[in-house]
Scaffold this motif. Structure first.
Motif, PDB file in Angstrom:
ATOM      1  N   PHE A  50       0.841  -1.195   0.000  1.00  0.00           N
ATOM      2  CA  PHE A  50       0.000   0.000   0.000  1.00  0.00           C
ATOM      3  C   PHE A  50       0.879   1.250   0.000  1.00  0.00           C
ATOM      4  CE2 PHE A  50       0.579  -1.574   4.292  1.00  0.00           C
ATOM      5  CZ  PHE A  50       1.076  -0.468   4.973  1.00  0.00           C
ATOM      6  N   PHE A  51       0.251   2.390  -0.263  1.00  0.00           N
ATOM      7  CA  PHE A  51       0.931   3.680  -0.217  1.00  0.00           C
ATOM      8  C   PHE A  51       0.595   4.410   1.079  1.00  0.00           C
ATOM      9  CE2 PHE A  51       0.651   3.595  -5.023  1.00  0.00           C
ATOM     10  CZ  PHE A  51       2.017   3.521  -5.229  1.00  0.00           C
ATOM     11  N   VAL A  52       1.552   5.182   1.587  1.00  0.00           N
ATOM     12  CA  VAL A  52       1.322   6.126   2.687  1.00  0.00           C
ATOM     13  C   VAL A  52       1.827   7.490   2.229  1.00  0.00           C
ATOM     14  CG1 VAL A  52       1.492   4.419   4.547  1.00  0.00           C
ATOM     15  CG2 VAL A  52       3.532   5.632   3.811  1.00  0.00           C
ATOM     16  N   GLN A  53       1.287   8.543   2.816  1.00  0.00           N
ATOM     17  CA  GLN A  53       1.764   9.887   2.493  1.00  0.00           C
ATOM     18  C   GLN A  53       3.208  10.022   2.950  1.00  0.00           C
ATOM     19  OE1 GLN A  53       0.439  12.480   0.827  1.00  0.00           O
ATOM     20  NE2 GLN A  53      -1.309  11.182   0.338  1.00  0.00           N
ATOM     21  N   LYS A  54       4.042  10.610   2.085  1.00  0.00           N
ATOM     22  CA  LYS A  54       5.432  10.846   2.463  1.00  0.00           C
ATOM     23  C   LYS A  54       5.470  11.957   3.502  1.00  0.00           C
ATOM     24  CE  LYS A  54       8.387   9.533  -1.356  1.00  0.00           C
ATOM     25  NZ  LYS A  54       9.222   9.999  -2.459  1.00  0.00           N
ATOM     26  N   PRO A  55       6.239  11.759   4.558  1.00  0.00           N
ATOM     27  CA  PRO A  55       6.396  12.836   5.539  1.00  0.00           C
ATOM     28  C   PRO A  55       7.267  13.961   4.975  1.00  0.00           C
ATOM     29  CG  PRO A  55       7.628  10.883   6.169  1.00  0.00           C
ATOM     30  CD  PRO A  55       6.889  10.540   4.925  1.00  0.00           C
ATOM     31  N   ARG A  56       7.301  15.090   5.663  1.00  0.00           N
ATOM     32  CA  ARG A  56       8.089  16.232   5.197  1.00  0.00           C
ATOM     33  C   ARG A  56       9.584  15.941   5.238  1.00  0.00           C
ATOM     34  NH1 ARG A  56       5.019  21.667   6.364  1.00  0.00           N
ATOM     35  NH2 ARG A  56       2.917  20.839   6.432  1.00  0.00           N
ATOM     36  N   GLN A  57      10.011  15.129   6.181  1.00  0.00           N
ATOM     37  CA  GLN A  57      11.422  14.761   6.268  1.00  0.00           C
ATOM     38  C   GLN A  57      11.743  13.759   5.162  1.00  0.00           C
ATOM     39  OE1 GLN A  57       9.157  14.284   8.686  1.00  0.00           O
ATOM     40  NE2 GLN A  57       9.719  15.559  10.424  1.00  0.00           N
ATOM     41  N   HIS A  58      13.021  13.589   4.888  1.00  0.00           N
ATOM     42  CA  HIS A  58      13.443  12.597   3.902  1.00  0.00           C
ATOM     43  C   HIS A  58      13.209  11.197   4.447  1.00  0.00           C
ATOM     44  CE1 HIS A  58      15.209  15.450   1.132  1.00  0.00           C
ATOM     45  NE2 HIS A  58      15.780  16.061   2.159  1.00  0.00           N
ATOM     46  N   LEU A  59      12.780  10.303   3.590  1.00  0.00           N
ATOM     47  CA  LEU A  59      12.505   8.929   4.014  1.00  0.00           C
ATOM     48  C   LEU A  59      13.739   8.240   4.570  1.00  0.00           C
ATOM     49  CD1 LEU A  59      10.032   7.369   1.437  1.00  0.00           C
ATOM     50  CD2 LEU A  59       9.692   7.747   3.872  1.00  0.00           C
ATOM     51  N   SER A  60      14.911   8.642   4.140  1.00  0.00           N
ATOM     52  CA  SER A  60      16.139   8.015   4.633  1.00  0.00           C
ATOM     53  C   SER A  60      16.353   8.281   6.126  1.00  0.00           C
ATOM     54  CB  SER A  60      17.339   8.498   3.831  1.00  0.00           C
ATOM     55  OG  SER A  60      17.457   9.904   3.932  1.00  0.00           O
ATOM     56  N   GLU A  61      15.680   9.276   6.691  1.00  0.00           N
ATOM     57  CA  GLU A  61      15.793   9.584   8.119  1.00  0.00           C
ATOM     58  C   GLU A  61      14.928   8.666   8.968  1.00  0.00           C
ATOM     59  OE1 GLU A  61      15.017  13.734   8.745  1.00  0.00           O
ATOM     60  OE2 GLU A  61      16.397  14.331   7.158  1.00  0.00           O
ATOM     61  N   PHE A  62      14.037   7.914   8.347  1.00  0.00           N
ATOM     62  CA  PHE A  62      13.114   7.028   9.044  1.00  0.00           C
ATOM     63  C   PHE A  62      13.668   5.608   9.067  1.00  0.00           C
ATOM     64  CE2 PHE A  62      10.613  10.578   7.830  1.00  0.00           C
ATOM     65  CZ  PHE A  62       9.595  10.684   8.753  1.00  0.00           C
ATOM     66  N   GLU A  63      13.166   4.820  10.008  1.00  0.00           N
ATOM     67  CA  GLU A  63      13.508   3.399  10.030  1.00  0.00           C
ATOM     68  C   GLU A  63      12.997   2.760   8.740  1.00  0.00           C
ATOM     69  OE1 GLU A  63      13.413   1.774  14.543  1.00  0.00           O
ATOM     70  OE2 GLU A  63      11.477   2.151  13.633  1.00  0.00           O
ATOM     71  N   GLN A  64      13.771   1.862   8.186  1.00  0.00           N
ATOM     72  CA  GLN A  64      13.372   1.190   6.955  1.00  0.00           C
ATOM     73  C   GLN A  64      12.626  -0.115   7.245  1.00  0.00           C
ATOM     74  OE1 GLN A  64      13.811   2.956   3.973  1.00  0.00           O
ATOM     75  NE2 GLN A  64      14.293   4.415   5.588  1.00  0.00           N
ATOM     76  N   GLU A  65      12.747  -0.621   8.473  1.00  0.00           N
ATOM     77  CA  GLU A  65      12.006  -1.798   8.936  1.00  0.00           C
ATOM     78  C   GLU A  65      11.412  -1.448  10.286  1.00  0.00           C
ATOM     79  OE1 GLU A  65      14.337  -5.364   9.089  1.00  0.00           O
ATOM     80  OE2 GLU A  65      15.251  -4.982   7.155  1.00  0.00           O
ATOM     81  N   PHE A  66      10.144  -1.805  10.498  1.00  0.00           N
ATOM     82  CA  PHE A  66       9.473  -1.421  11.739  1.00  0.00           C
ATOM     83  C   PHE A  66       8.262  -2.320  11.969  1.00  0.00           C
ATOM     84  CE2 PHE A  66       8.607   1.242   8.097  1.00  0.00           C
ATOM     85  CZ  PHE A  66       7.238   1.111   7.924  1.00  0.00           C
ATOM     86  N   PRO A  67       7.860  -2.494  13.236  1.00  0.00           N
ATOM     87  CA  PRO A  67       6.666  -3.293  13.524  1.00  0.00           C
ATOM     88  C   PRO A  67       5.400  -2.529  13.120  1.00  0.00           C
ATOM     89  CG  PRO A  67       7.597  -2.411  15.541  1.00  0.00           C
ATOM     90  CD  PRO A  67       8.532  -2.032  14.440  1.00  0.00           C
ATOM     91  N   VAL A  68       4.422  -3.267  12.609  1.00  0.00           N
ATOM     92  CA  VAL A  68       3.210  -2.657  12.068  1.00  0.00           C
ATOM     93  C   VAL A  68       1.978  -3.404  12.549  1.00  0.00           C
ATOM     94  CG1 VAL A  68       1.921  -2.312   9.907  1.00  0.00           C
ATOM     95  CG2 VAL A  68       4.342  -1.817   9.986  1.00  0.00           C
ATOM     96  N   LYS A  69       0.887  -2.660  12.711  1.00  0.00           N
ATOM     97  CA  LYS A  69      -0.432  -3.257  12.928  1.00  0.00           C
ATOM     98  C   LYS A  69      -1.372  -2.651  11.899  1.00  0.00           C
ATOM     99  CE  LYS A  69      -3.932  -2.548  16.074  1.00  0.00           C
ATOM    100  NZ  LYS A  69      -4.474  -2.287  17.381  1.00  0.00           N
ATOM    101  N   LEU A  70      -2.162  -3.486  11.247  1.00  0.00           N
ATOM    102  CA  LEU A  70      -3.170  -3.046  10.280  1.00  0.00           C
ATOM    103  C   LEU A  70      -4.533  -3.536  10.748  1.00  0.00           C
ATOM    104  CD1 LEU A  70      -1.309  -4.053   6.993  1.00  0.00           C
ATOM    105  CD2 LEU A  70      -1.730  -1.717   7.763  1.00  0.00           C
ATOM    106  N   ASP A  71      -5.486  -2.616  10.876  1.00  0.00           N
ATOM    107  CA  ASP A  71      -6.862  -2.974  11.238  1.00  0.00           C
ATOM    108  C   ASP A  71      -7.740  -2.856  10.004  1.00  0.00           C
ATOM    109  OD1 ASP A  71      -6.262  -3.456  13.884  1.00  0.00           O
ATOM    110  OD2 ASP A  71      -6.904  -1.489  14.586  1.00  0.00           O
ATOM    111  N   PHE A  72      -8.218  -3.986   9.509  1.00  0.00           N
ATOM    112  CA  PHE A  72      -9.087  -4.018   8.340  1.00  0.00           C
ATOM    113  C   PHE A  72     -10.533  -4.135   8.809  1.00  0.00           C
ATOM    114  CE2 PHE A  72      -5.075  -5.494   6.662  1.00  0.00           C
ATOM    115  CZ  PHE A  72      -5.008  -4.878   5.427  1.00  0.00           C
ATOM    116  N   TYR A  73     -11.337  -3.137   8.450  1.00  0.00           N
ATOM    117  CA  TYR A  73     -12.752  -3.135   8.825  1.00  0.00           C
ATOM    118  C   TYR A  73     -13.537  -2.417   7.744  1.00  0.00           C
ATOM    119  CZ  TYR A  73     -17.140  -1.882  11.021  1.00  0.00           C
ATOM    120  OH  TYR A  73     -18.473  -1.725  11.282  1.00  0.00           O
ATOM    121  N   LYS A  74     -14.696  -2.955   7.411  1.00  0.00           N
ATOM    122  CA  LYS A  74     -15.594  -2.290   6.469  1.00  0.00           C
ATOM    123  C   LYS A  74     -17.019  -2.498   6.954  1.00  0.00           C
ATOM    124  CE  LYS A  74     -16.413  -1.767   1.545  1.00  0.00           C
ATOM    125  NZ  LYS A  74     -15.991  -2.242   0.222  1.00  0.00           N
ATOM    126  N   LYS A  75     -17.718  -1.400   7.074  1.00  0.00           N
ATOM    127  CA  LYS A  75     -19.101  -1.457   7.545  1.00  0.00           C
ATOM    128  C   LYS A  75     -19.922  -2.382   6.652  1.00  0.00           C
ATOM    129  CE  LYS A  75     -22.943   1.519   8.762  1.00  0.00           C
ATOM    130  NZ  LYS A  75     -23.413   2.897   8.859  1.00  0.00           N
TER     131      LYS A  75
END
Length: 165
Positions: A50-75
């Motif tokens: 999926f895509f996420v909005q790029k933050p104002r900082q450069h992506l290289s300043e962010f962790e390249q691997e990180f723990p994630v949680k995704l909540d999938f819900y549809k009414k």
């Protein structure tokens, strides 16, 4: 259910819902923010793309691997999913080009205002909501009237899957 059947089941459910709340569970100071994301695809290796909005900082300043949680819900769906896994920011142009199902306009987006992220599914919790089960009108009315007196009246029935195993 074997690993392939679990993954196929999860792929179908995730694609039916189509969007999720994305949570970056990292303890880092700079991290991708919580946001609503639309699933591009779930591949045969158990990655949700999926895509996420790029933050104002450069992506290289962010962790390249990180723990994630995704909540999938549809009414209106009779189920919801909570997926936990390891997220990766995809910056390699070759990996983006190998993502052949992605239309050209979306590939251009990945170079601009959004970042492509993939999450390896490590654990998925699938819950069926009670609305999926058919009950008589009098039984539904009784359940609604007595819900005030029951502790923890909402208990969805769930299954946990580990397709990365």
């Amino acid at each position: 259910m074997d690993t392939n059947q679990q993954l196929t089941f999860l792929q179908e459910r995730i694609e039916e819902i189509g969007s999720a709340l994305f949570y970056n569970l990292s303890e880092a100071v700079l991290k991708l923010p919580t946001s609503v994301v639309s699933t591009l695809k779930v591949d045969e290796y158990g990655f949700v793309w999926f895509f996420v909005q790029k933050p104002r900082q450069h992506l290289s300043e962010f962790e390249q691997e990180f723990p994630v949680k995704l909540d999938f819900y549809k009414k209106g769906k009779g189920y919801f999913l909570q997926v936990c896994g390891k997220g990766f920011v995809v910056k390699d142009p070759e990996e983006m080009n190998a993502f052949v199902d992605l239309p050209e306009d979306q590939k251009k987006l990945a170079a601009g205002s959004v970042a492509l992220v993939k999450v390896k599914i490590q654990k998925a919790e699938y819950y069926e909501t009670r609305s999926l089960h058919k009950t008589a009108w009098w039984q539904a009315a009784w359940n609604a009237a007595t819900a005030w007196f029951r502790h923890n009246a909402y208990r969805p029935e769930g299954n946990t899957y580990f397709p990365a195993s």
